[in-house]
Design a protein around this motif. Structure first.
Motif, PDB file in Angstrom:
ATOM      1  N   PHE A 180       0.845  -1.406  -0.078  1.00 29.31           N
ATOM      2  CA  PHE A 180      -0.094   0.102  -0.137  1.00 29.31           C
ATOM      3  C   PHE A 180       1.069   1.086  -0.008  1.00 29.31           C
ATOM      4  N   ALA A 181       1.980   1.189   0.673  1.00 25.60           N
ATOM      5  CA  ALA A 181       2.960   2.484   0.668  1.00 25.60           C
ATOM      6  C   ALA A 181       3.528   2.740  -0.687  1.00 25.60           C
ATOM      7  N   THR A 182       3.864   1.462  -1.654  1.00 21.60           N
ATOM      8  CA  THR A 182       4.275   1.634  -2.639  1.00 21.60           C
ATOM      9  C   THR A 182       3.198   2.183  -3.543  1.00 21.60           C
ATOM     10  N   TYR A 183       2.085   1.795  -3.465  1.00 14.93           N
ATOM     11  CA  TYR A 183       0.980   2.239  -4.164  1.00 14.93           C
ATOM     12  C   TYR A 183       0.885   3.753  -4.175  1.00 14.93           C
ATOM     13  N   ALA A 184       0.802   4.177  -2.937  1.00 13.94           N
ATOM     14  CA  ALA A 184       0.854   5.466  -2.588  1.00 13.94           C
ATOM     15  C   ALA A 184       1.761   6.362  -3.372  1.00 13.94           C
ATOM     16  N   GLU A 185       2.806   5.846  -3.692  1.00 15.39           N
ATOM     17  CA  GLU A 185       3.794   6.559  -4.533  1.00 15.39           C
ATOM     18  C   GLU A 185       3.092   6.846  -5.821  1.00 15.39           C
ATOM     19  N   TRP A 186       2.676   5.680  -6.435  1.00 14.80           N
ATOM     20  CA  TRP A 186       1.809   5.881  -7.637  1.00 14.80           C
ATOM     21  C   TRP A 186       0.691   6.704  -7.716  1.00 14.80           C
ATOM     22  N   LEU A 187       0.044   6.978  -6.847  1.00 12.68           N
ATOM     23  CA  LEU A 187      -0.996   7.684  -6.557  1.00 12.68           C
ATOM     24  C   LEU A 187      -0.441   9.306  -6.516  1.00 12.68           C
ATOM     25  N   TRP A 188       0.464   9.328  -5.821  1.00 12.94           N
ATOM     26  CA  TRP A 188       1.182  10.826  -5.755  1.00 12.94           C
ATOM     27  C   TRP A 188       1.927  11.271  -6.847  1.00 12.94           C
ATOM     28  N   GLU A 189       2.471  10.312  -7.843  1.00 16.05           N
ATOM     29  CA  GLU A 189       2.955  10.537  -8.852  1.00 16.05           C
ATOM     30  C   GLU A 189       2.015  11.183  -9.930  1.00 16.05           C
ATOM     31  N   GLU A 190       1.007  10.464  -9.830  1.00 12.33           N
ATOM     32  CA  GLU A 190      -0.223  10.837 -10.864  1.00 12.33           C
ATOM     33  C   GLU A 190      -0.847  12.134 -10.436  1.00 12.33           C
ATOM     34  N   HIS A 191      -0.900  12.245  -9.123  1.00  9.37           N
ATOM     35  CA  HIS A 191      -1.546  13.569  -8.523  1.00  9.37           C
ATOM     36  C   HIS A 191      -0.731  14.732  -9.010  1.00  9.37           C
ATOM     37  N   GLU A 192       0.722  14.521  -9.191  1.00  8.70           N
ATOM     38  CA  GLU A 192       1.562  15.679  -9.520  1.00  8.70           C
ATOM     39  C   GLU A 192       1.656  15.707 -10.920  1.00  8.70           C
ATOM     40  N   GLY A 193       0.900  15.094 -11.795  1.00 12.52           N
ATOM     41  CA  GLY A 193       0.836  15.276 -13.032  1.00 12.52           C
ATOM     42  C   GLY A 193       1.716  14.312 -14.020  1.00 12.52           C
ATOM     43  N   GLY A 194       2.587  13.281 -13.244  1.00 15.06           N
ATOM     44  CA  GLY A 194       3.494  12.464 -13.868  1.00 15.06           C
ATOM     45  C   GLY A 194       2.585  10.951 -14.414  1.00 15.06           C
ATOM     46  N   ARG A 195       3.265   9.999 -14.487  1.00 14.25           N
ATOM     47  CA  ARG A 195       2.761   8.738 -14.984  1.00 14.25           C
ATOM     48  C   ARG A 195       1.506   8.391 -14.059  1.00 14.25           C
ATOM     49  N   THR A 196       0.587   7.752 -14.972  1.00 16.89           N
ATOM     50  CA  THR A 196      -0.685   7.382 -14.083  1.00 16.89           C
ATOM     51  C   THR A 196      -0.484   6.122 -13.356  1.00 16.89           C
ATOM     52  N   ALA A 197      -1.257   5.996 -12.457  1.00 22.03           N
ATOM     53  CA  ALA A 197      -0.950   4.581 -11.572  1.00 22.03           C
ATOM     54  C   ALA A 197      -1.551   3.515 -12.741  1.00 22.03           C
ATOM     55  N   GLN A 198      -2.299   3.723 -13.704  1.00 27.58           N
ATOM     56  CA  GLN A 198      -2.379   2.497 -14.746  1.00 27.58           C
ATOM     57  C   GLN A 198      -1.290   2.468 -15.519  1.00 27.58           C
ATOM     58  N   ARG A 199      -0.718   3.429 -15.820  1.00 32.00           N
ATOM     59  CA  ARG A 199       0.640   3.049 -16.511  1.00 32.00           C
ATOM     60  C   ARG A 199       1.719   2.540 -15.754  1.00 32.00           C
ATOM     61  N   THR A 200       1.804   2.961 -14.393  1.00 31.78           N
ATOM     62  CA  THR A 200       2.896   2.154 -13.430  1.00 31.78           C
ATOM     63  C   THR A 200       2.463   0.795 -13.518  1.00 31.78           C
ATOM     64  N   PHE A 201       1.197   0.493 -13.151  1.00 32.46           N
ATOM     65  CA  PHE A 201       0.842  -0.862 -13.239  1.00 32.46           C
ATOM     66  C   PHE A 201       1.287  -1.747 -14.449  1.00 32.46           C
ATOM     67  N   ASP A 202       1.093  -1.135 -15.739  1.00 33.20           N
ATOM     68  CA  ASP A 202       1.261  -1.855 -16.946  1.00 33.20           C
ATOM     69  C   ASP A 202       2.822  -2.222 -16.858  1.00 33.20           C
ATOM     70  N   LEU A 203       3.601  -1.219 -16.539  1.00 35.30           N
ATOM     71  CA  LEU A 203       5.095  -1.456 -16.715  1.00 35.30           C
ATOM     72  C   LEU A 203       5.545  -2.274 -15.628  1.00 35.30           C
ATOM     73  N   ARG A 204       5.055  -2.262 -14.596  1.00 31.92           N
ATOM     74  CA  ARG A 204       5.462  -3.073 -13.466  1.00 31.92           C
ATOM     75  C   ARG A 204       4.872  -4.603 -13.587  1.00 31.92           C
ATOM     76  N   TYR A 205       3.784  -4.676 -14.029  1.00 34.25           N
ATOM     77  CA  TYR A 205       3.159  -6.132 -14.487  1.00 34.25           C
ATOM     78  C   TYR A 205       4.128  -6.801 -15.389  1.00 34.25           C
ATOM     79  N   ALA A 206       4.633  -6.196 -16.451  1.00 36.94           N
ATOM     80  CA  ALA A 206       5.372  -6.632 -17.385  1.00 36.94           C
ATOM     81  C   ALA A 206       6.795  -7.186 -17.033  1.00 36.94           C
ATOM     82  N   ALA A 207       7.299  -6.725 -15.888  1.00 35.49           N
ATOM     83  CA  ALA A 207       8.528  -6.909 -15.322  1.00 35.49           C
ATOM     84  C   ALA A 207       8.474  -7.521 -14.172  1.00 35.49           C
TER      85      ALA A 207
END
Length: 454
Positions: A337-364
């Motif tokens: 959940f703390a790692t997911y919070a990083e994803w949420l914050w990045e999206e909130h700041e106008g960076g990569r979306t949580a969905q895009r991070t999910f797609d990249l991590r899923y593949a790796a």
């Protein structure tokens, strides 16, 4: 010479009359020997005096506890420090050291349900823990003071303790150090007093806290004290660092990031905010020490603020701190959940979306390594952090945003101040969403092949 430390815990004498010894281990295979049984701690009252010149610590610890069984004797975790007198409810108690265990035998047995105090006087040169998966921990002597920090344990290197997250307690901490040094710890700051060339710093944590979340940082720090949302905000950066550097700039956004996370996870659960930066390179990690995370120097080497690590450690205030694990096998409930919070914050700041991070991590992702019960040697591995975050986002996609964020807010509200397991989380997610989710969690947390994307 500084006063000896005193710890208060209740105890009993011989193993007769139905009384029996408390367990010398919490029974968690991830941390063999840590924690104890037979009692539950309510509060630690610590009075610690530290002399950096001689690297000598002494003090007084009063531990208030309740017997959970008829007790003839009990253990406290204490590493590398010498114990003077021990009393239970004011009466002298026999004691001996057995490795890292302080074994206390009171004059009389303690009935189940009885509240008691154990006072332990101790002193010595505190020691560090050997390097572990997370890095050096325990009590680290530094150039200008000390750092007491570490996961999954560190507290036993500076006070007697039931050193396992299953036994949370409140804390009253006072630390006396030479004038000119700061002594930072958890919770709300209290009155600071000086006498005879020494200053006593006081801290109070009224929310139940797991022992590994306690911390002590002593040294020459630039301490900023303010408020946020009507609560104290205390941040500290070593004086050797620039006041406008990336470390201070990162800490300056603590309140803003905490407010964003509160909009997703529910109200901030503690009575104070803050953060501390340390420069000792042995601390190769950041740690979510309750109400006031500690950040090692490696997170700021790029010369720019690092808001991702601040979001991660602040998210732990909800996931891992106010809701703590019963056993370390469930550590993904903290780190995923703390790692997911990083994803949420990045999206909130106008960076990569949580969905895009999910797609990249899923593949790796290496799906052969489980997130739940990863094994002692991999409790801080990618399967816990990154695959754990993948499971969190997959849950969001499966149940929808409304149900997902209701699950998170309900979890942090209903479990506030306590402990929980993965089974508890699954049951709550099913209750809130109205969906059967056991097969889903089995696939995302322990399955050996990639689950189908929701």
């Amino acid at each position: 010479m500084a006063a000896l430390a005193v710890l208060v815990v209740a105890g009993c004498t011989g193993d007769t009359g139905g009384f029996r010894p408390g367990a010398a281990d919490a029974g968690d295979p991830y941390v063999p020997g840590a924690g104890n049984g037979g009692y539950d701690v309510d509060n630690y009252r610590l009075a610690v005096d530290y002399d950096p010149a001689g690297d000598r610590l002494s003090g007084r610890a009063v531990v208030s506890a309740t017997a959970t069984q008829p007790l003839s004797r009990f253990n406290l975790d204490l590493s590398g420090l010498d114990v003077g007198a021990v009393t239970v409810d004011g009466d002298r108690a026999r004691h001996r050291h057995d490795g890292d265990e302080l074994v206390v035998t009171p004059e009389r047995g303690l009935d189940r349900g009885r509240r008691f105090n154990v006072t332990v006087e101790y002193a010595g040169i505190p020691s560090a823990r050997p390097d572990g998966q997370l890095g050096s921990g325990g009590f680290l002597h530094t150039e200008d003071g000390a750092i007491a920090l570490g996961q999954p344990y560190s507290a036993a290197t500076w006070f007697p303790v039931n050193d396992h997250p299953s036994d949370k307690a409140t804390y009253d901490i006072e630390v006396t150090v030479p004038d000119g040094l700061a002594a930072l710890s958890n919770g709300v700051p209290g009155e600071r007093t000086s006498a005879g060339g020494r200053t006593t710093w006081r801290w109070t944590e009224r929310a139940p806290m797991a022992s590994y979340l306690s911390m002590l940082v002593i040294g020459r720090y630039r301490v900023e004290t303010g408020s946020h949302g009507g609560k104290p905000m205390v941040t500290a950066v070593p004086q050797r660092l620039a006041p406008t550097g990336p470390e201070a700039a990162s800490l300056a956004r603590t309140g803003e990031i905490a407010d964003f996370l509160a909009s997703r996870f529910g109200p901030y659960p503690f009575d104070s905010y803050g953060g501390v930066v340390v420069t000792d390179r042995r601390v190769g990690y950041a740690l979510e020490t309750q109400s006031r995370p500690v950040y090692g120097p490696g997170f700021f080497r790029g010369g720019r603020p690092n808001l991702a690590v601040v979001a991660h450690e602040l998210a732990h205030q909800w996931f891992g701190n106010t809701v703590a694990v019963h056993r370390w096998r469930d550590i993904w409930l903290n780190e995923g959940f703390a790692t997911y919070a990083e994803w949420l914050w990045e999206e909130h700041e106008g960076g990569r979306t949580a969905q895009r991070t999910f797609d990249l991590r899923y593949a790796a992702t290496d799906w052969s390594r489980p997130t739940l019960d990863p094994g002692r040697d991999r409790m801080f591995g990618d399967a816990v952090y990154q695959r754990g975050a993948l499971a969190v986002h997959a849950l969001r996609r499966t149940v929808g945003d409304d149900a997902f964020f209701t699950i998170l807010r309900t979890w942090t509200a209903e479990r506030r101040g306590g402990n929980a397991t993965t089974d508890d989380f699954v049951a709550l997610a099913e209750r809130v969403s109205g969906k059967p989710l056991r097969a889903f969690f089995d696939a995302w947390l322990t399955g050996a092949t990639a689950p189908a994307r929701p």
